[in-house]
Design an enzyme around this catalytic site. Structure first.
Site, PDB file in Angstrom:
ATOM      1  N   ASP A  83      19.747   0.870 -28.188  1.00 26.68           N
ATOM      2  CA  ASP A  83      20.273  -0.055 -29.194  1.00 26.68           C
ATOM      3  C   ASP A  83      19.162  -0.550 -30.119  1.00 26.68           C
ATOM      4  OD1 ASP A  83      21.769  -1.894 -30.645  1.00 26.68           O
ATOM      5  OD2 ASP A  83      21.606  -3.442 -29.106  1.00 26.68           O
ATOM      6  N   ASP A  96      21.612  -0.637 -36.852  1.00 29.62           N
ATOM      7  CA  ASP A  96      22.118  -1.003 -35.528  1.00 29.62           C
ATOM      8  C   ASP A  96      22.874   0.157 -34.891  1.00 29.62           C
ATOM      9  OD1 ASP A  96      22.957  -2.362 -33.289  1.00 29.62           O
ATOM     10  OD2 ASP A  96      24.571  -3.440 -34.317  1.00 29.62           O
TER      11      ASP A  96
END
Length: 484
Positions: A319, A102
């Site tokens: 992201d 992440d």
């Protein structure tokens, strides 16, 4: 294998007593004989250098140069979980944890054994592991008086409990969240520093131990052991290792979008001659880029560049923790209209569950147009149909749908849908992000300075040709299969 030093301790003739000993004790001289194997003609310096690096890694118990591969899997396909995750080894003895990759968050955290309401099974077919600091001989909790805790409280959602533990409370964009406390323990990795030479390495890091979770994190169908944050905060694993000179201040990934997914994740720089770079927007907590315009089939869309401008609640973020891609409303509508206009004569546009979809009888490659996201610095990100379309509901007869979503706020988010099948380099030293189209099932070139190496995702046996040039300070992660 080079030469050997043999210490010969022969009672009367070899050990001699001489004057000049320390503190009145006589000095002793040990005669050392150098013995060469009969078939040795030359000494290969690379062999010696590689062997010494293995020794140094063991002595220092830290990463001393080489390549580290982890067993990592994942896919961007939302019907198969829609996330990429890797495995990390923590504690003594080491335990393995599956954690999502992440770039939209900073901290590595795993589920604590004391978490009573956390998932106990996973739809990914993995055995969930729980971290127990009491069972690790090298674990220690971070106290409120620790300088690390002070820095965390100043820059993130951290607090101090009555038990003098440095705690945290993180909320994610999808509404899920986790809270717990910070611990320090060893992160383990096997460092490949040469042909058939592996050094067991480790480094002490600070990470989160989750005692409470909410939202999607509690659902067993997508349950994993934690999240591996790759953000810019000083407590991200990338920052911790880079600050000690263990890895460079750059990381890269190349996510496969076909089949079962996979790819590569590297703490280091993947090289490609076609790489383009765009500067990171300064003073931002996330990986913000300056998106300036969007073109469909070579035609610029009528979108004011101001809608992409970065501010407190606007901008464009890269992201890997987001599966799809989100565009601000002012850009989303023109984008969908342009795609519809380009394919209306060869497809049947339909709305399925509020999403723009298409009835297609042939391959989308020759039907749907290329899309160009244009960033500061003249860097264009070219999106093929697979980078903005997702498989629709086959039961409903809608095989392809727009994978872009309308953002509910002013932030556009580039998720795995557009990131797949590309090399991405996050160069934190030079404050920029680079990318290029790439078949992520192929080998990649990795380098820090002038040295180069090649990483393979073929799943075949380990080869020596990959390690002809030894790399200092590179960590590589293979997604989906072993590197060699």
């Amino acid at each position: 294998m080079g030469f050997f030093l043999i210490v010969l301790l022969v009672a009367a003739g070899v050990i001699a007593v001489v004057n000049g000993g320390v503190g009145g004790f006589p000095a002793r001289v040990l005669t050392l004989e150098r013995v060469f194997p009969a078939n040795l003609t030359t000494v290969d310096v690379e062999v010696l250098r590689t062997r010494d690096r293995v020794r140094h890694a063991r002595i220092l118990q830290r990463f001393s140069g080489g390549i580290v591969d982890f067993n990592v899997v994942g896919t961007s396909d939302p019907y198969y979980g829609g996330l990429y995750f890797t495995k990390v080894k923590l504690g003594s003895p080491a335990k393995e944890f599956s954690v999502q990759i992440d770039t939209g968050s900073d901290i590595l955290w795993v589920t604590c054994s004391s978490c009573s309401d956390c998932p106990r099974s996973s739809g990914f077919g993995i055995d969930l592991t729980f971290f127990d600091a009491g069972s690790s001989s090298t674990a220690s909790t971070v106290s409120c008086s620790d300088s690390i805790c002070s820095s965390i409280i100043q820059t993130s959602d951290a607090s101090c409990s009555t038990g003098n533990q440095c705690g945290y409370n993180f909320q994610y964009g999808d509404g899920s969240g986790t809270s717990g406390h910070f611990v320090t323990d060893l992160l383990h990795f096997d460092t490949i520093v040469g042909p058939s030479l592996i050094a067991n390495s480790s480094s002490s890091i600070t990470f989160g131990c989750s005692t409470y979770q909410t939202g999607s994190l509690t659902k067993p169908d997508k349950a994993i052991d934690g999240i591996f944050g790759f953000g810019q905060h000083r407590l991200s694993v990338v920052s911790q290792l880079a600050s000690r000179g263990i890895t460079p201040n750059v990381f890269s990934h190349c996510f496969r979008g076909d089949g079962t997914g996979g790819g590569k994740l590297v703490l280091g720089e993947i090289l490609d001659p076609n790489m383009v770079y765009s500067p990171l927007v300064p003073s931002q907590p996330h990986y913000n880029l300056d998106l300036q315009s969007i073109a469909v089939n070579g035609q610029m869309l009528p979108i004011a560049s101001a809608v992409f401008a970065t501010s407190d609640n606007r901008g464009t973020i890269v992201d890997t923790g987001t599966t799809l891609t989100f565009l601000v409303a002012e850009a989303f509508e023109p984008f969908v209209n342009a795609i519809n206009s380009a394919v209306s004569r060869v497809t049947t546009p339909v709305i399925s569950k509020g999403t723009q979809c298409y009835l297609v009888t042939s391959s989308v490659t020759g039907i749907f147009p290329e899309v160009s996201l244009n960033f500061a610095g003249g860097a264009a990100m070219i999106l093929k149909p697979e980078n903005y379309l997702v498989h629709g509901d086959p039961v409903g007869g809608t095989p392809w749908c727009i994978g872009f979503q309308k953002a509910q706020n002013g932030v556009s988010i580039l998720g795995d849908l557009v990131l797949k099948n590309k090399i991405f380099v996050y160069d934190l030293s030079k404050k920029r992000i680079g990318w290029t189209d790439y078949d992520c099932s192929n080998d990649v070139n990795v380098s820090i300075t002038s040295s180069k190496d090649e990483l393979s995702d073929s799943g075949s046996s380990r080869t020596t040709s990959v390690l002809q040039a030894l790399l200092p300070h590179i960590v590589a992660v293979a997604l989906g299969s072993s590197l060699w």
